[in-house]
Design a protein around this motif. Structure first.
Motif, PDB file in Angstrom:
ATOM      1  N   LEU A 166     -11.339  59.897  30.279  1.00 36.20           N
ATOM      2  CA  LEU A 166     -11.216  59.911  31.789  1.00 36.20           C
ATOM      3  C   LEU A 166     -12.517  60.336  32.419  1.00 36.20           C
ATOM      4  CD1 LEU A 166      -9.599  59.501  34.358  1.00 36.20           C
ATOM      5  CD2 LEU A 166      -8.658  61.720  33.857  1.00 36.20           C
ATOM      6  N   TYR A 167     -12.841  61.502  31.791  1.00 35.32           N
ATOM      7  CA  TYR A 167     -14.004  62.317  32.153  1.00 35.32           C
ATOM      8  C   TYR A 167     -15.223  61.679  31.876  1.00 35.32           C
ATOM      9  CZ  TYR A 167     -16.462  66.419  33.825  1.00 35.32           C
ATOM     10  OH  TYR A 167     -17.178  67.199  34.709  1.00 35.32           O
ATOM     11  N   ARG A 168     -15.518  60.835  30.930  1.00 40.10           N
ATOM     12  CA  ARG A 168     -16.586  59.935  30.583  1.00 40.10           C
ATOM     13  C   ARG A 168     -16.545  58.810  31.799  1.00 40.10           C
ATOM     14  NH1 ARG A 168     -20.972  58.666  30.848  1.00 40.10           N
ATOM     15  NH2 ARG A 168     -22.031  57.380  29.314  1.00 40.10           N
ATOM     16  N   LEU A 169     -15.505  58.538  32.235  1.00 46.22           N
ATOM     17  CA  LEU A 169     -15.385  57.258  33.154  1.00 46.22           C
ATOM     18  C   LEU A 169     -15.771  58.049  34.621  1.00 46.22           C
ATOM     19  CD1 LEU A 169     -11.887  55.589  32.653  1.00 46.22           C
ATOM     20  CD2 LEU A 169     -14.219  54.457  32.341  1.00 46.22           C
ATOM     21  N   PHE A 170     -15.651  59.578  34.894  1.00 47.03           N
ATOM     22  CA  PHE A 170     -15.858  60.072  35.844  1.00 47.03           C
ATOM     23  C   PHE A 170     -17.448  60.237  35.814  1.00 47.03           C
ATOM     24  CE2 PHE A 170     -12.212  63.222  35.990  1.00 47.03           C
ATOM     25  CZ  PHE A 170     -11.312  62.409  36.370  1.00 47.03           C
ATOM     26  N   THR A 171     -18.093  60.341  34.827  1.00 44.49           N
ATOM     27  CA  THR A 171     -19.750  60.642  34.738  1.00 44.49           C
ATOM     28  C   THR A 171     -20.288  59.234  35.061  1.00 44.49           C
ATOM     29  OG1 THR A 171     -19.763  60.384  32.270  1.00 44.49           O
ATOM     30  CG2 THR A 171     -19.395  62.719  33.278  1.00 44.49           C
ATOM     31  N   ASN A 217      -8.288  51.092  21.978  1.00 44.61           N
ATOM     32  CA  ASN A 217      -8.118  51.379  20.617  1.00 44.61           C
ATOM     33  C   ASN A 217      -7.539  52.918  20.480  1.00 44.61           C
ATOM     34  OD1 ASN A 217      -8.744  48.970  19.250  1.00 44.61           O
ATOM     35  ND2 ASN A 217     -10.803  49.443  20.145  1.00 44.61           N
ATOM     36  N   GLU A 218      -7.678  53.731  21.116  1.00 41.79           N
ATOM     37  CA  GLU A 218      -7.482  55.037  20.817  1.00 41.79           C
ATOM     38  C   GLU A 218      -6.379  55.884  21.554  1.00 41.79           C
ATOM     39  OE1 GLU A 218      -8.410  56.389  18.062  1.00 41.79           O
ATOM     40  OE2 GLU A 218      -9.935  54.731  17.655  1.00 41.79           O
ATOM     41  N   VAL A 219      -6.112  55.400  22.753  1.00 42.09           N
ATOM     42  CA  VAL A 219      -5.160  56.273  23.498  1.00 42.09           C
ATOM     43  C   VAL A 219      -3.684  55.609  23.622  1.00 42.09           C
ATOM     44  CG1 VAL A 219      -4.665  56.637  26.052  1.00 42.09           C
ATOM     45  CG2 VAL A 219      -6.988  56.648  25.377  1.00 42.09           C
ATOM     46  N   ASP A 220      -2.884  56.698  22.980  1.00 40.95           N
ATOM     47  CA  ASP A 220      -1.363  56.578  23.128  1.00 40.95           C
ATOM     48  C   ASP A 220      -0.553  57.457  24.004  1.00 40.95           C
ATOM     49  OD1 ASP A 220      -1.805  58.647  21.618  1.00 40.95           O
ATOM     50  OD2 ASP A 220      -1.046  57.709  19.929  1.00 40.95           O
ATOM     51  N   HIS A 221      -1.301  58.026  24.728  1.00 42.64           N
ATOM     52  CA  HIS A 221      -0.497  59.027  25.781  1.00 42.64           C
ATOM     53  C   HIS A 221      -1.659  59.500  26.771  1.00 42.64           C
ATOM     54  CE1 HIS A 221      -1.768  63.349  24.862  1.00 42.64           C
ATOM     55  NE2 HIS A 221      -1.952  62.804  23.425  1.00 42.64           N
ATOM     56  N   VAL A 222      -1.150  60.095  27.873  1.00 40.55           N
ATOM     57  CA  VAL A 222      -2.003  60.228  29.150  1.00 40.55           C
ATOM     58  C   VAL A 222      -1.681  61.783  29.405  1.00 40.55           C
ATOM     59  CG1 VAL A 222      -2.627  57.986  29.808  1.00 40.55           C
ATOM     60  CG2 VAL A 222      -0.418  59.198  30.641  1.00 40.55           C
ATOM     61  N   GLU A 223      -1.421  62.613  28.436  1.00 41.75           N
ATOM     62  CA  GLU A 223      -1.464  64.114  28.716  1.00 41.75           C
ATOM     63  C   GLU A 223      -2.790  64.505  28.578  1.00 41.75           C
ATOM     64  OE1 GLU A 223       1.432  66.886  27.270  1.00 41.75           O
ATOM     65  OE2 GLU A 223       2.857  65.166  26.657  1.00 41.75           O
ATOM     66  N   PRO A 224      -3.052  65.659  29.578  1.00 44.51           N
ATOM     67  CA  PRO A 224      -4.536  66.399  29.492  1.00 44.51           C
ATOM     68  C   PRO A 224      -4.813  67.095  28.015  1.00 44.51           C
ATOM     69  CG  PRO A 224      -3.072  67.037  31.514  1.00 44.51           C
ATOM     70  CD  PRO A 224      -2.162  66.382  30.541  1.00 44.51           C
ATOM     71  N   TRP A 225      -3.800  67.397  27.630  1.00 46.44           N
ATOM     72  CA  TRP A 225      -4.105  68.399  26.035  1.00 46.44           C
ATOM     73  C   TRP A 225      -3.325  67.715  25.247  1.00 46.44           C
ATOM     74  CZ3 TRP A 225      -7.512  72.185  26.742  1.00 46.44           C
ATOM     75  CH2 TRP A 225      -7.531  72.827  28.264  1.00 46.44           C
ATOM     76  N   LEU A 283      -5.253  57.377  37.237  1.00 46.18           N
ATOM     77  CA  LEU A 283      -6.089  58.941  37.351  1.00 46.18           C
ATOM     78  C   LEU A 283      -7.426  59.234  37.743  1.00 46.18           C
ATOM     79  CD1 LEU A 283      -4.197  60.075  33.904  1.00 46.18           C
ATOM     80  CD2 LEU A 283      -3.611  61.009  36.031  1.00 46.18           C
ATOM     81  N   TYR A 284      -8.206  58.193  37.485  1.00 50.97           N
ATOM     82  CA  TYR A 284      -9.385  58.194  38.217  1.00 50.97           C
ATOM     83  C   TYR A 284      -9.327  58.168  39.535  1.00 50.97           C
ATOM     84  CZ  TYR A 284     -14.309  56.927  38.807  1.00 50.97           C
ATOM     85  OH  TYR A 284     -15.539  56.747  39.329  1.00 50.97           O
ATOM     86  N   VAL A 285      -8.541  57.284  40.084  1.00 51.62           N
ATOM     87  CA  VAL A 285      -8.467  57.184  41.801  1.00 51.62           C
ATOM     88  C   VAL A 285      -8.043  58.681  41.911  1.00 51.62           C
ATOM     89  CG1 VAL A 285      -7.301  56.240  43.601  1.00 51.62           C
ATOM     90  CG2 VAL A 285      -8.232  54.848  41.554  1.00 51.62           C
TER      91      VAL A 285
END
Length: 221
Positions: free
Chosen positions: A96-101, A73-81, A127-129
């Motif tokens: 992504l960081y929430r997936l890490f945790t 629903n919320e992601v429309d690009h995958v830049e870090p900033w 990116l997770y991998v």
């Protein structure tokens, strides 16, 4: 907290059921806001993510599938900033960081990278991998997708690239937009580069998630 429209969530959830043919799924409980691990992310970016209001809200999501819905629903690009004048961490990298945790198992990672509904879900899976999985296993995660022709735009308003180009750049480039990946052992990297070349692609990164162009925050071209 930003949830998408009910209809969109329903469509993603319904489509996700059909993608279970490609990947199985088991629920995972999250581990909270921060467990002291860096997950190989550079310090400034990690600090900004942990201190963002959005990540504080994400830390309350304990179900993996709810987090996948949020990506859809919320992601429309995958830049870090964030782009423009707002220089906070992007929605994608907070997720992504929430997936890490959550420290996903193989079935959950496969659910992400083989997802049929959104290339952004897939991109976050790759990116997770790249960040937290053993580089010795990159071959089994990345190789099947070097030629993947699904298209998406890694940058907001940027040009489309294929998932294959995006994944190849994760191998070929140490830098990702304005941040840097953890180092991959040279023996492993060389084997992956050789595989990419054998498939008919070049051995030089395009940069910016396969889209090419200058990095707004600097760094090597």
């Amino acid at each position: 907290f930003r949830w998408g429209t009910e209809g969109k969530v329903r469509r993603r959830s319904r489509d996700a059921q059909s993608s279970s043919e490609m990947a199985t799924f088991i629920p995972i409980a999250g581990t909270g806001r921060d467990n002291g691990k860096s997950y190989n992310m550079e310090r400034v970016l990690r600090s900004n993510i942990l201190n963002s209001d959005y990540f504080v809200q994400l830390s309350k999501i304990e179900d993996f599938m709810d987090l996948v819905d949020e990506i859809y629903n919320e992601v429309d690009h995958v830049e870090p900033w964030m782009s423009g004048n707002a220089r906070g961490p992007s929605t994608a990298f907070c997720l992504l960081y929430r997936l890490f945790t959550m420290e996903l198992d193989d079935r959950n990672v496969n659910h992400l990278i083989r997802h049929r509904d959104s290339p952004y879900i897939r991109a976050l899976g790759f990116l997770y991998v790249r960040y937290v999985r053993d580089p010795k296993e990159f071959g089994r995660w990345f190789d099947p997708f070097f030629k993947d022709d699904e298209e998406f735009a890694p940058m907001p308003g940027g040009k489309n690239v294929t998932i294959g180009a995006f994944v190849r750049d994760l191998v070929l480039d140490q830098y990702y937009f304005e941040t840097i990946f953890p180092r991959c052992p040279e023996v492993t990297r060389r084997a992956l580069v050789d595989r990419i070349v054998k498939l008919g692609f070049g051995d030089k990164p395009l940069g910016c998630g396969g889209g090419g162009g200058a990095r707004r925050g600097g760094g090597p071209p």
